[in-house]
Design an enzyme around this catalytic site. Structure first.
Site, PDB file in Angstrom:
ATOM      1  N   THR A 150      -1.323   7.445  -0.290  1.00  0.00           N
ATOM      2  CA  THR A 150      -2.760   7.336  -0.826  1.00  0.00           C
ATOM      3  C   THR A 150      -3.413   6.276  -0.364  1.00  0.00           C
ATOM      4  O   THR A 150      -4.645   5.884  -0.691  1.00  0.00           O
ATOM      5  CB  THR A 150      -2.679   7.418  -2.312  1.00  0.00           C
ATOM      6  OG1 THR A 150      -1.888   5.979  -2.609  1.00  0.00           O
ATOM      7  CG2 THR A 150      -1.976   8.495  -3.021  1.00  0.00           C
ATOM      8  N   ARG A 202       0.682  -1.178  -0.054  1.00  0.00           N
ATOM      9  CA  ARG A 202      -0.021   0.011   0.034  1.00  0.00           C
ATOM     10  C   ARG A 202       0.917   1.098  -0.033  1.00  0.00           C
ATOM     11  O   ARG A 202       1.855   1.326   0.834  1.00  0.00           O
ATOM     12  CB  ARG A 202      -0.839   0.226   1.146  1.00  0.00           C
ATOM     13  CG  ARG A 202      -1.868  -0.985   1.254  1.00  0.00           C
ATOM     14  CD  ARG A 202      -3.158  -0.794   2.283  1.00  0.00           C
ATOM     15  NE  ARG A 202      -2.544  -0.212   3.583  1.00  0.00           N
ATOM     16  CZ  ARG A 202      -3.329   0.067   4.513  1.00  0.00           C
ATOM     17  NH1 ARG A 202      -4.807   0.029   4.398  1.00  0.00           N
ATOM     18  NH2 ARG A 202      -2.837   0.506   5.733  1.00  0.00           N
ATOM     19  N   ASP A 204       4.752  -7.393   9.396  1.00  0.00           N
ATOM     20  CA  ASP A 204       5.809  -6.997  10.388  1.00  0.00           C
ATOM     21  C   ASP A 204       5.518  -8.111  11.280  1.00  0.00           C
ATOM     22  O   ASP A 204       6.700  -8.589  11.793  1.00  0.00           O
ATOM     23  CB  ASP A 204       5.609  -5.707  11.028  1.00  0.00           C
ATOM     24  CG  ASP A 204       6.087  -4.490   9.855  1.00  0.00           C
ATOM     25  OD1 ASP A 204       6.867  -5.070   9.175  1.00  0.00           O
ATOM     26  OD2 ASP A 204       5.795  -3.418  10.121  1.00  0.00           O
ATOM     27  N   ASP A 250       0.274  -4.338  12.182  1.00  0.00           N
ATOM     28  CA  ASP A 250       0.918  -4.813  10.777  1.00  0.00           C
ATOM     29  C   ASP A 250       1.192  -6.220  10.534  1.00  0.00           C
ATOM     30  O   ASP A 250       2.145  -6.753  11.239  1.00  0.00           O
ATOM     31  CB  ASP A 250       2.193  -3.807  10.285  1.00  0.00           C
ATOM     32  CG  ASP A 250       2.454  -4.170   8.931  1.00  0.00           C
ATOM     33  OD1 ASP A 250       2.482  -2.970   8.403  1.00  0.00           O
ATOM     34  OD2 ASP A 250       2.888  -5.301   8.598  1.00  0.00           O
TER      35      ASP A 250
HETATM   36  C1  PRP Z   1      -1.144  -5.169   4.211  1.00  0.00           C
HETATM   37  C2  PRP Z   1      -2.105  -6.552   4.318  1.00  0.00           C
HETATM   38  C3  PRP Z   1      -2.857  -6.374   2.955  1.00  0.00           C
HETATM   39  C4  PRP Z   1      -3.184  -4.991   3.032  1.00  0.00           C
HETATM   40  C5  PRP Z   1      -4.572  -4.428   3.430  1.00  0.00           C
HETATM   41  O1  PRP Z   1      -0.171  -5.367   3.207  1.00  0.00           O
HETATM   42  O2  PRP Z   1      -1.551  -7.789   4.188  1.00  0.00           O
HETATM   43  O3  PRP Z   1      -2.226  -6.739   1.581  1.00  0.00           O
HETATM   44  O4  PRP Z   1      -2.225  -4.159   3.535  1.00  0.00           O
HETATM   45  O5  PRP Z   1      -4.806  -3.176   3.078  1.00  0.00           O
HETATM   46  P1  PRP Z   1      -5.885  -2.709   2.106  1.00  0.00           P
HETATM   47  O6  PRP Z   1      -7.217  -3.728   2.330  1.00  0.00           O
HETATM   48  O7  PRP Z   1      -6.237  -1.250   2.424  1.00  0.00           O
HETATM   49  O8  PRP Z   1      -5.491  -2.996   0.568  1.00  0.00           O
HETATM   50  P2  PRP Z   1       0.868  -4.030   3.168  1.00  0.00           P
HETATM   51  O9  PRP Z   1       0.578  -3.197   2.143  1.00  0.00           O
HETATM   52  O10 PRP Z   1       1.124  -3.701   4.497  1.00  0.00           O
HETATM   53  O11 PRP Z   1       2.073  -4.780   2.569  1.00  0.00           O
HETATM   54  P3  PRP Z   1       2.893  -6.295   3.419  1.00  0.00           P
HETATM   55  O12 PRP Z   1       2.198  -7.484   3.526  1.00  0.00           O
HETATM   56  O13 PRP Z   1       4.053  -6.175   2.434  1.00  0.00           O
HETATM   57  O14 PRP Z   1       3.343  -5.695   4.578  1.00  0.00           O
HETATM   58  N1  URA Z   2      -2.421  -3.793   6.895  1.00  0.00           N
HETATM   59  C1  URA Z   2      -2.153  -4.412   8.115  1.00  0.00           C
HETATM   60  O1  URA Z   2      -1.278  -5.349   8.057  1.00  0.00           O
HETATM   61  N2  URA Z   2      -2.669  -4.229   9.292  1.00  0.00           N
HETATM   62  C2  URA Z   2      -4.030  -3.334   9.069  1.00  0.00           C
HETATM   63  O2  URA Z   2      -4.517  -2.933  10.100  1.00  0.00           O
HETATM   64  C3  URA Z   2      -4.217  -2.639   7.650  1.00  0.00           C
HETATM   65  C4  URA Z   2      -3.341  -3.255   6.627  1.00  0.00           C
END
Ligand code: PRP
Ligand code: URA
Length: 213
Positions: free
Chosen positions: A112, A108, A207, A204
Site C-alpha cells: 500500500t 512503508r 539500505d 533505498d
Molecule cells: C523510507 C524513507 C522514508 C520513507 C519515505 O523509509 O527513509 O522514511 O521511505 O517514503 P514516503 O515519503 O513514501 O513515506 P523505509 O520505509 O524504506 O524504511 P527504512 O528507512 O527502515 O528503510
Molecule cells: N524510500 C527510499 O529510501 N527511497 C525512495 O526512493 C523512496 C522511499
C-alpha cells in the site's frame, strides 16, 4: 509543482555537487554516510536562520562587556524517522552537540506504500523545543505527514522538516497537510515510479546507509 510558502528547495552548488556523488550507485557505504551528514550540516545552516529559541547573555571580551544572543539550552530536538533519518543526526549534532534526540520508527508497507508506525520515544519537554524532523527521502510524503502529526499530538508547536531528496508528490502532500511546518528539501526530483521510489533518486536510503542489501 505549485509554489508553497512553507517549502524551501535548496539550489546551492555545494549541495548539488554532493548530491551527484550520493546518487551514484558506485558510491561506497562509508562515503554515502559521510555525504548524508555533510549535506545535512549545510542544510541546517539555512534551516536555522529563524525560529530558534535564543537567550541574551553577557560576554566579557578583552576590551569590554557586551550583550550577545546564543541558542537557548535544551531548546532543539532532532527527530529522525527510522531508519534512514538516523544518517542525518550527526550532521546537526556537529553544530549543536547538546540537541536532544527523539526517534520515530516507521516503515512503508510494500503493497500500500502507507507508513506503519512501530516506535516512538521522544525527549521530555519536546513540546517546548524547536523540533527538526529528518529523513533523507520524501517520497509519497506519508511517513513525514504521520511523523509530524504524532509530534503535534504530543504538543509540539515549532516543527521543521528536512529531507535531502523530495518528489513533487510528497513535498506537496506535506506542505498542504502541515502548512505551519517549514519544509526544507535539498533537491526536488522528477517523480515516483510504480513502487513509489523517487526518480532519479538514489535508491533505498536505509539500505545504502546501513548496507542491508
Ligand atoms: C523510507 C524513507 C522514508 C520513507 C519515505 O523509509 O527513509 O522514511 O521511505 O517514503 P514516503 O515519503 O513514501 O513515506 P523505509 O520505509 O524504506 O524504511 P527504512 O528507512 O527502515 O528503510
Ligand atoms: N524510500 C527510499 O529510501 N527511497 C525512495 O526512493 C523512496 C522511499
Amino acid at each position: 509543482m505549485k509554489n508553497y510558502d512553507n517549502v524551501v528547495i535548496f539550489d546551492h552548488i555545494l549541495i548539488k555537487h554532493k548530491i551527484a556523488i550520493l546518487r551514484d550507485e558506485k558510491t561506497s557505504m562509508k562515503e554515502f554516510r559521510e555525504l548524508v551528514e555533510e549535506i545535512t550540516t549545510l542544510m541546517t545552516y539555512e534551516c536555522l536562520k529563524d525560529g530558534v529559541p535564543t537567550v541574551e547573555v553577557e560576554v566579557k571580551t578583552p576590551l569590554e562587556t557586551c550583550k550577545q544572543q546564543i541558542v537557548k539550552d535544551n531548546s532543539i530536538a532532532i527527530v529522525p524517522i527510522l531508519r534512514a533519518g538516523l544518517g542525518m543526526v550527526n550532521g546537526i549534532h556537529v553544530l549543536f552537540p547538546s540537541a536532544r534526540v527523539g526517534h520515530i520508527g516507521m516503515y512503508r508497507d510494500e503493497e500500500t506504500f502507507e507508513p506503519q508506525s512501530y516506535y516512538c520515544k521522544l525527549p521530555e519537554g519536546i513540546e517546548n523545543m524547536l523540533v527538526l524532523v529528518v529523513d533523507p527521502m520524501l517520497a509519497t510524503g506519508g511517513s513525514a505527514c504521520d511523523a509530524i502529526a504524532e509530534l503535534k499530538k504530543r504538543g509540539c508547536k515549532n516543527i521543521k522538516f528536512m529531507a535531502i531528496i523530495g518528489a513533487p508528490e510528497g513535498v506537496s502532500r506535506v506542505a498542504e497537510a502541515h502548512p505551519d511546518v517549514n519544509i526544507y528539501v535539498s533537491t526536488l526530483d522528477r517523480c515516483l515510479n510504480k513502487n513509489c521510489y523517487i526518480l532519479p533518486g538514489l535508491g533505498d536510503a536505509g539500505d545504502r546507509l546501513f548496507g542491508t542489501k
